[in-house]
Design a protein around this motif. Structure first.
Motif: not given
Length: 323
Positions: A50-52, A54-64, A67-73
């Motif tokens: 789930t990637a969102e 707005t004005v910056g890079p994509w943000s949201g979770p990538l999950t298997n 584990r879950t990783v936030r795209l912005e991290g």
């Protein structure tokens, strides 16, 4: 229950059975670096995104399932020959192929947009992997290259052989094995050519012909960022003297130093393509001159680490951890 990874995780995108990726994950764990490893073949059935924007890079979770990783991290991406997304069989053609393309664009396109270190970006890897692209860049970078001809014209191949007036080889233009109906997969080796055998079959596809380079031995040079790990490869059979991949059991290895001029040329070559990793093959002549053959931007390296003890996985992990 999935584990949420915070603090700048490294994504390792590779097939499940990949010993090189295993080594990198182990070294990242030793560095106490958060890691999420997955194969794109598990998307979308086993991975959720789930990637969102707005004005910056994509943000949201990538999950298997682990584990879950936030795209912005995300800190860095190690991308190494994953499978394509695998869509459920409940979708029939023509929508199946369309859905695969959608999944690939959704996942890989989102990852592409992250402003992070890649080893290597796959679109750059693809361009740099073709030998006709590699050779002129190597020459401009100050590396010696063999005289070469790409052709599907038999007479031009014969004329080139006559101009060489010496041993001639033919090698594949790009990697990849032959896939046989019985399931066998076998690579196409470099082989010596008798000019008298250059017949109409040359016209059936593109061929790469090169002058034979006399060699004392060959070198596999693995480059990670600015770090270089070189190993001499000494052939112990007739087949391996032509192509060392033809007879691994006959080979012996020895770590070696890289001449300054070669080091500078290799870095210029990598910079040209924007690559952070490359597995280079050189011949070393009896006079000690290094001759560039090719570079595989996603080449195997775990075997050379196992044979020589060169700390390649550690260097990769440190580069990724630096982000």
């Amino acid at each position: 229950m999935t584990q949420r990874l915070d603090g700048g995780a490294v994504l390792v995108v590779a097939k499940e059975m990949d010993p090189a990726a295993d080594l990198v994950v182990d070294e990242l764990s030793t560095l106490q670096m958060p890691v999420m490893r997955f194969d794109m073949g598990d998307f979308p059935q086993g991975i959720s995104l789930t990637a969102e924007h707005t004005v910056g890079p994509w943000s949201g979770p990538l999950t298997n399932d682990l584990r879950t990783v936030r795209l912005e991290g995300v800190r860095a991406v190690y991308y190494r020959r994953p499978r394509l997304p695998l869509i459920t069989d409940a979708i029939a053609e023509p929508h199946y192929t369309w859905a695969v393309d959608q999944a690939l664009a959704g996942l890989l396109g989102t990852l592409y947009a992250l402003p992070v270190l890649w080893v290597n970006r796959p679109e750059v890897d693809g361009i740099a992997s073709h030998k006709p692209v590699q050779l002129p860049v190597a020459a401009r970078s100050g590396l010696r290259t063999p005289r070469s001809l790409v052709t599907n014209v038999p007479q031009d191949a014969r004329d080139f052989a006559a101009s060489i007036n010496g041993p001639l080889i033919c090698k594949p233009l790009m990697g990849g094995p032959l896939n046989y109906e019985d399931g066998r997969r076998n690579g196409v080796p470099t082989h010596l050519i008798n000019p008298n055998d250059l017949d109409h079959s040359v016209g059936l596809t593109a061929h790469l012909f090169q002058e034979w380079i006399p060699k004392a031995h060959e070198v596999r040079l693995t480059v990670i960022g600015r770090k270089m790990f070189a190993a001499e490869i000494h052939a112990g059979s007739d087949a391996s003297r032509i192509d060392w991949r033809s007879d691994y059991d006959s080979l012996t290895y020895k770590p070696c130093e890289v001449p300054d001029a070669v080091r500078a040329g290799v870095l210029r070559w990598l910079d040209h393509f924007g690559l952070n990793f490359g597995a280079f093959d050189f011949a070393v002549t009896p006079d000690g001159e290094w001759v560039f053959f090719e570079c595989n931007p996603s080449g195997e390296w775990s075997w050379i680490q196992n044979k020589t003890g060169l700390p390649i996985a550690r260097a990769l992990a440190e580069l990724l951890a630096g982000g």
